[in-house]
Design a protein around this motif. Structure first.
Motif, PDB file in Angstrom:
ATOM      1  N   UNK A  85      23.497  35.909  79.276  1.00  0.00           N
ATOM      2  CA  UNK A  85      24.296  35.552  80.657  1.00  0.00           C
ATOM      3  C   UNK A  85      25.734  35.739  80.456  1.00  0.00           C
ATOM      4  N   UNK A  86      26.529  36.402  81.555  1.00  0.00           N
ATOM      5  CA  UNK A  86      27.942  36.486  81.394  1.00  0.00           C
ATOM      6  C   UNK A  86      28.695  36.092  82.445  1.00  0.00           C
ATOM      7  N   UNK A  87      28.008  35.218  83.311  1.00  0.00           N
ATOM      8  CA  UNK A  87      29.241  34.695  84.407  1.00  0.00           C
ATOM      9  C   UNK A  87      27.966  33.537  85.196  1.00  0.00           C
ATOM     10  N   UNK A  88      29.120  32.451  85.280  1.00  0.00           N
ATOM     11  CA  UNK A  88      28.259  31.420  85.993  1.00  0.00           C
ATOM     12  C   UNK A  88      29.357  30.844  87.100  1.00  0.00           C
ATOM     13  N   UNK A  89      29.179  30.346  88.221  1.00  0.00           N
ATOM     14  CA  UNK A  89      29.972  29.617  89.229  1.00  0.00           C
ATOM     15  C   UNK A  89      29.082  28.711  89.900  1.00  0.00           C
ATOM     16  N   UNK A  90      29.699  27.418  89.853  1.00  0.00           N
ATOM     17  CA  UNK A  90      29.158  26.211  90.408  1.00  0.00           C
ATOM     18  C   UNK A  90      29.910  25.359  91.375  1.00  0.00           C
ATOM     19  N   UNK A  91      29.564  24.833  92.373  1.00  0.00           N
ATOM     20  CA  UNK A  91      30.117  24.108  93.327  1.00  0.00           C
ATOM     21  C   UNK A  91      29.917  22.725  93.392  1.00  0.00           C
ATOM     22  N   UNK A  92      30.786  21.735  93.762  1.00  0.00           N
ATOM     23  CA  UNK A  92      30.466  20.430  93.827  1.00  0.00           C
ATOM     24  C   UNK A  92      29.353  19.942  94.484  1.00  0.00           C
ATOM     25  N   UNK A  93      28.841  20.564  95.558  1.00  0.00           N
ATOM     26  CA  UNK A  93      27.596  19.944  96.087  1.00  0.00           C
ATOM     27  C   UNK A  93      26.340  20.236  95.213  1.00  0.00           C
ATOM     28  N   UNK A  94      26.508  21.129  93.939  1.00  0.00           N
ATOM     29  CA  UNK A  94      25.102  21.070  93.418  1.00  0.00           C
ATOM     30  C   UNK A  94      24.722  22.498  93.029  1.00  0.00           C
ATOM     31  N   UNK A  95      25.291  23.527  93.642  1.00  0.00           N
ATOM     32  CA  UNK A  95      24.779  24.753  93.476  1.00  0.00           C
ATOM     33  C   UNK A  95      25.491  25.354  92.246  1.00  0.00           C
ATOM     34  N   UNK A  96      24.671  26.098  91.634  1.00  0.00           N
ATOM     35  CA  UNK A  96      25.403  26.916  90.464  1.00  0.00           C
ATOM     36  C   UNK A  96      24.322  28.470  90.488  1.00  0.00           C
ATOM     37  N   UNK A  97      25.238  29.189  90.197  1.00  0.00           N
ATOM     38  CA  UNK A  97      24.661  30.697  90.206  1.00  0.00           C
ATOM     39  C   UNK A  97      25.084  31.398  88.997  1.00  0.00           C
ATOM     40  N   UNK A  98      24.211  32.143  88.107  1.00  0.00           N
ATOM     41  CA  UNK A  98      24.578  32.698  86.889  1.00  0.00           C
ATOM     42  C   UNK A  98      24.009  34.031  86.983  1.00  0.00           C
ATOM     43  N   UNK A  99      24.764  35.122  86.218  1.00  0.00           N
ATOM     44  CA  UNK A  99      24.185  36.176  86.256  1.00  0.00           C
ATOM     45  C   UNK A  99      24.321  36.872  84.786  1.00  0.00           C
ATOM     46  N   UNK A 100      23.301  37.903  84.532  1.00  0.00           N
ATOM     47  CA  UNK A 100      23.087  38.198  83.207  1.00  0.00           C
ATOM     48  C   UNK A 100      23.328  39.917  83.210  1.00  0.00           C
TER      49      UNK A 100
END
Length: 268
Positions: free
Chosen positions: A253-268
């Motif tokens: 995994x080389x990237x991650x972005x999270x929001x305060x509402x609970x959503x996180x997205x990661x990329x590989x």
């Protein structure tokens, strides 16, 4: 809106990211190559950077088009963070931060400040227009509460033995940096002196930590080169409790972005 970029000059986007309906890869620009970062201050404005000093702006980032501009004299840019339409900060291979208070004006609205000797800035995080952090390959963190002024950037050595690969701060001043050797560095409030950084050997001897994202509700997520995510809501505690979860079957995994509402997205 979620937008990701790749090293072939393409972007993918999704306005409903939890459903998995991502757009097909599309070229940001005919000359785009090796995109290295993207930041979207709103659903109708995104900026991306590449390895040849170009930035790209789009008011319709889910579909394009993107407008290019050379903002850094062909020097590789390694990350960008835009907390609002009135501020974007990028970092490059030559120890510069490249800053704009009018980032949609490419390239004339951008200025480069040399703040980090000859070190390579590897990541940037600006949770607000009055706080930015950057990290480099020599183990330094650079902080500014007035990022458009070059003299406001101050450097502190966190480790002399490893490259720092990611950094994320929240609007309250919490900052977390991650290192190639699996260490995590955290400070509860970098806007109040003296700043005290804690160190946690989270993933020693294992895969390198590659990225971090912290939200304004105090949750931080790290990702590593073996497909693991690590989460905590007390990253600056004396003994932070990081929970490890394998999320990507051993892939890096080389990237991650999270929001305060609970959503996180990661990329590989």
């Amino acid at each position: 809106l979620c937008v990701a970029v790749d090293d072939n000059g393409n972007f993918i986007a999704n306005t409903t990211p939890t459903s998995g309906t991502w757009s097909l890869p599309a070229s940001i620009h005919m000359s785009a190559n090796n995109l290295t970062g993207v930041s979207c201050p709103s659903a109708t404005l995104c900026f991306a950077v590449d390895r040849t000093g170009n930035a790209y702006a789009s008011a319709t980032p889910a579909s394009g088009p993107w407008t290019p501009g050379d903002i850094d004299a062909s020097t590789r840019l390694n990350g960008i963070s835009c907390p609002s339409a009135a501020l974007c900060v990028a970092g490059d291979n030559g120890g510069n931060v490249v800053v704009s208070s009018n980032p949609g004006t490419l390239p004339s609205g951008w200025s480069a400040f040399h703040v980090d000797f000859s070190n390579r800035i590897t990541a940037v995080s600006c949770p607000s227009t009055s706080l930015c952090a950057a990290v480099d390959d020599a183990g330094n963190v650079l902080l500014s509460t007035n990022p458009t002024v070059s003299s406001s950037w101050q450097s502190k050595l966190l480790t002399s033995t490893s490259s720092l690969t990611g950094v994320s701060c929240d609007s309250a001043g919490l900052c977390v940096a991650v290192a190639l050797d699996g260490s995590v560095y955290a400070a509860a409030n970098v806007t109040t002196a003296p700043v005290t950084w804690s160190t946690t050997p989270l993933d020693p001897g294992g895969a390198p930590l590659s990225a971090v994202s912290c939200t304004d509700v105090g949750v931080c997520v790290l990702v590593d080169g073996s497909g693991n995510a690590f989460t905590t809501d007390t990253p600056a505690a004396g003994q932070p409790a990081w929970t490890q979860t394998p999320v990507d079957n051993g892939l890096g995994l080389n990237g991650v972005s999270c929001l305060s509402g609970g959503l996180c997205v990661a990329v590989d």
